[in-house]
Enzyme design. Structure first.
Site, mmCIF file in Angstrom:
data_model
loop_
_atom_site.group_PDB
_atom_site.id
_atom_site.type_symbol
_atom_site.label_atom_id
_atom_site.label_comp_id
_atom_site.label_asym_id
_atom_site.label_seq_id
_atom_site.Cartn_x
_atom_site.Cartn_y
_atom_site.Cartn_z
ATOM 1 N N LYS A 88 -26.406 41.144 57.049
ATOM 2 C CA LYS A 88 -26.131 41.348 58.477
ATOM 3 C C LYS A 88 -24.727 40.908 58.860
ATOM 4 O O LYS A 88 -24.165 41.402 59.830
ATOM 5 C CB LYS A 88 -27.114 40.542 59.324
ATOM 6 C CG LYS A 88 -28.555 40.720 58.982
ATOM 7 C CD LYS A 88 -29.069 42.043 59.432
ATOM 8 C CE LYS A 88 -30.537 42.187 59.083
ATOM 9 N NZ LYS A 88 -31.135 43.383 59.613
HETATM 10 C C1 PLP Z 1 -32.785 40.045 53.911
HETATM 11 C C2 PLP Z 1 -33.162 41.372 54.467
HETATM 12 N N1 PLP Z 1 -33.405 42.379 53.624
HETATM 13 C C3 PLP Z 1 -33.747 43.594 54.075
HETATM 14 C C4 PLP Z 1 -33.881 43.855 55.418
HETATM 15 C C5 PLP Z 1 -34.229 45.236 55.864
HETATM 16 O O1 PLP Z 1 -33.097 45.886 56.377
HETATM 17 P P1 PLP Z 1 -33.280 47.037 57.460
HETATM 18 O O2 PLP Z 1 -33.974 46.427 58.615
HETATM 19 O O3 PLP Z 1 -31.897 47.466 57.781
HETATM 20 O O4 PLP Z 1 -34.103 48.085 56.822
HETATM 21 C C6 PLP Z 1 -33.642 42.825 56.336
HETATM 22 C C7 PLP Z 1 -33.774 42.999 57.796
HETATM 23 O O5 PLP Z 1 -33.231 43.823 58.391
HETATM 24 C C8 PLP Z 1 -33.235 41.574 55.850
HETATM 25 O O6 PLP Z 1 -32.940 40.597 56.691
HETATM 26 N N1 LIG Z 2 -34.690 42.197 59.373
HETATM 27 C C1 LIG Z 2 -34.059 42.149 60.623
HETATM 28 C C2 LIG Z 2 -34.852 42.834 61.688
HETATM 29 C C3 LIG Z 2 -33.951 43.387 62.758
HETATM 30 O O1 LIG Z 2 -33.262 44.461 62.235
HETATM 31 P P1 LIG Z 2 -31.967 45.100 62.821
HETATM 32 O O2 LIG Z 2 -31.210 45.524 61.624
HETATM 33 O O3 LIG Z 2 -32.406 46.203 63.679
HETATM 34 O O4 LIG Z 2 -31.205 44.098 63.614
HETATM 35 C C4 LIG Z 2 -33.723 40.703 60.943
HETATM 36 O O5 LIG Z 2 -33.471 39.957 60.026
HETATM 37 O O6 LIG Z 2 -33.710 40.307 62.077
#
Ligand code: PLP
Ligand SMILES: N[C@@H](CCOP(=O)(O)O)C(=O)O
Length: 462
Positions: free
Chosen positions: A112
């Site tokens: 993120k």
């Molecule tokens: C460590 C981790 N892996 C995978 C995901 C999944 O990613 P996305 O929500 O973009 O599919 C998340 C949350 O978004 C996450 O925090």
């Molecule tokens: N896994 C995410 C969930 C939120 O997803 P987002 O990519 O839409 O912000 C988290 O860690 O908060």
């Protein structure tokens, strides 16, 4: 560059407006009207460039005239300066044609940070210019919230409120959200699970009095700027393995579908991606949907990969928009059906999705076994989310095309699960060594829209 809603009934915006708007006013998600492409020559020319330079070349066509080239380069440089690895997103070889893309070297140790550090800079530059102030509301299953709080803490023109599901994030994730002392960031522990938190955030966007009154903005992946920043590492990693002259595939641990949708954009831009593999934990609605066509949430089950404990996967709407030939009315209809319990993807749309996406799922036992086996075989300590990816990648890859699995978080964010599986305790980086000693500041709140809105109004009035 114009941005349009997946549901076709919201104002058309430019990049800056779409970035500051969050959810479209018709409930949809913004997307560029057309996806810019890069030629094979332009992609080949990315080879050997810094992460920042690739970021500039890949994202520049999407931002229109929001920032000058010099401003945008400066924003990118600041965004990635705090990363703990010179490559920003290094690629590690696991075996002859399986690679791990380490996306956890940013300030909060998850992928993120790639988007959130950039968005923090983009918001700051834009708000400074306009003199406006915004209130950011976000939902998190652990990583988005910590990255957002880190990126926006202490900024003058922004208040940040993050809803996280009480008791359902790891201790490190919680502490990353609750220990910053800056008064403009607020961690709210809500009753329920991630889908509840995300639903309340969307409710706030759909309450126009509240939304306009507090100047609501969003930093979840409903914000296209989030997705855009994540497109970059698909390019850096594929090019380092020989793209555009060689195809690559990606396996992506998936929950809200933002990260893998960034891969979809990269493919549409011209990056030669063979398969995009959706890897889910036991909350496997996306795998079931891609297998059967039925999308019907049936409750979130807590897992050892808690950030992916999601059943209402926001960005799947963006993939459906393309699968339904950019028909906003069809997407609206599906989302209405989802609100009433679920929907079935048409045969044509399912076929379109399967032309791009494969999928698989991973049980709790398989997640632990993958952490254990990978550590024994390679010395690489995986977080549980990355382990879900590696397990599904091993099942779906073929020997002709290199597979890149995204390692989405640092193992030290989930020490209990990692230590239990591998026998090795993953240590936090030295700069976070005192995380467990810092005082926490958190507000418990019920799953109630009115209570959340009142709290936000009161806090920003102070
Ligand atoms: C460590 C981790 N892996 C995978 C995901 C999944 O990613 P996305 O929500 O973009 O599919 C998340 C949350 O978004 C996450 O925090
Ligand atoms: N896994 C995410 C969930 C939120 O997803 P987002 O990519 O839409 O912000 C988290 O860690 O908060």
């Amino acid at each position: 560059m114009k941005y349009i809603s997946t549901r076709g009934k919201a104002p058309v915006l430019n990049f800056e407006e779409a970035m500051l708007t969050g959810l479209a006013r018709d409930g949809g998600l913004y997307l560029p009207e057309t996806i810019p492409t890069m030629s094979a020559g332009e992609i080949a020319a990315l080879s050997g460039q810094s992460y920042e330079e690739v970021a500039f070349r890949v994202m520049r066509p999407f931002i229109g005239d929001t920032f000058s080239d010099d401003e945008f380069r400066d924003i990118i440089a600041k965004a990635y300066a705090g990363f703990g690895h010179a490559a920003r997103a290094p690629l590690v070889q696991l075996d002859s044609n399986h690679f791990l893309l380490e996306l956890f070297h940013g300030p909060t140790l998850a992928f993120k940070d790639f988007a959130m550090q950039l968005i923090g800079q983009l918001f700051q530059a834009s708000l400074k210019r306009s003199g406006n102030r915004v209130t950011i509301a976000g939902a998190t299953s652990g990583d988005t919230g910590s990255a957002a709080i880190e990126a926006f803490k202490g900024l003058d023109a922004v208040d940040v409120f993050i809803l996280f599901p009480h008791g359902r994030v790891s201790e490190v994730q919680r502490r990353q959200m609750t220990t910053p002392g800056e008064s403009n960031v607020h961690a709210l522990a809500m009753d329920g699970h991630f889908d509840d938190c995300q639903a309340r955030v969307k409710d706030m966007f759909n309450d126009f009095d509240f939304r306009d009154g507090v100047r609501l903005a969003g930093v979840n992946s409903i914000n296209f700027a989030r997705v855009l920043a994540q497109v970059v590492y698909y390019f850096t990693s594929a090019v380092s393995l020989g793209a555009p002259h060689r195809k690559v595939s990606f396996t992506v641990p998936t929950g809200n579908f933002g990260d893998i949708f960034a891969g979809f954009i990269a493919k549409k831009m011209g990056l030669p991606i063979d398969r995009l593999v959706v890897a889910t934990n036991q909350n496997d609605i996306l795998h079931r949907c891609l297998s059967t066509g039925e999308y019907k949430p049936d409750g979130v089950i807590p897992s050892i990969s808690p950030s992916m404990d999601i059943q209402v996967s926001s960005n799947f709407e963006r993939a459906l928009y393309y699968a339904y030939d950019q028909d906003g009315a069809a997407v609206s209809q599906l989302m209405d059906e989802l609100n009433a319990g679920g929907f079935n993807v048409s045969q044509g749309a399912l076929q379109a999705l399967r032309e791009v996406f494969d999928s698989g799922h991973c049980s709790e036992e398989e997640t632990s076994a993958t952490i254990r086996d990978m550590y024994a075989a390679t010395g690489e300590l995986l977080c549980p989310h990355s382990a879900v990816g590696v397990k599904v990648a091993n099942e779906t890859r073929n020997s002709d095309v290199p597979m890149i699995t995204l390692a989405t978080a640092h193992p030290a964010k989930f020490p209990a699960a990692v230590e239990e599986a591998s026998g090795r305790h993953p240590d936090l980086p030295a700069r976070m060594a005192d995380l467990y000693d810092r005082p926490e500041r958190v507000t418990r709140i019920e799953n109630d829209l009115a209570a959340i809105e009142t709290l936000i109004r009161d806090r920003i009035a102070k």
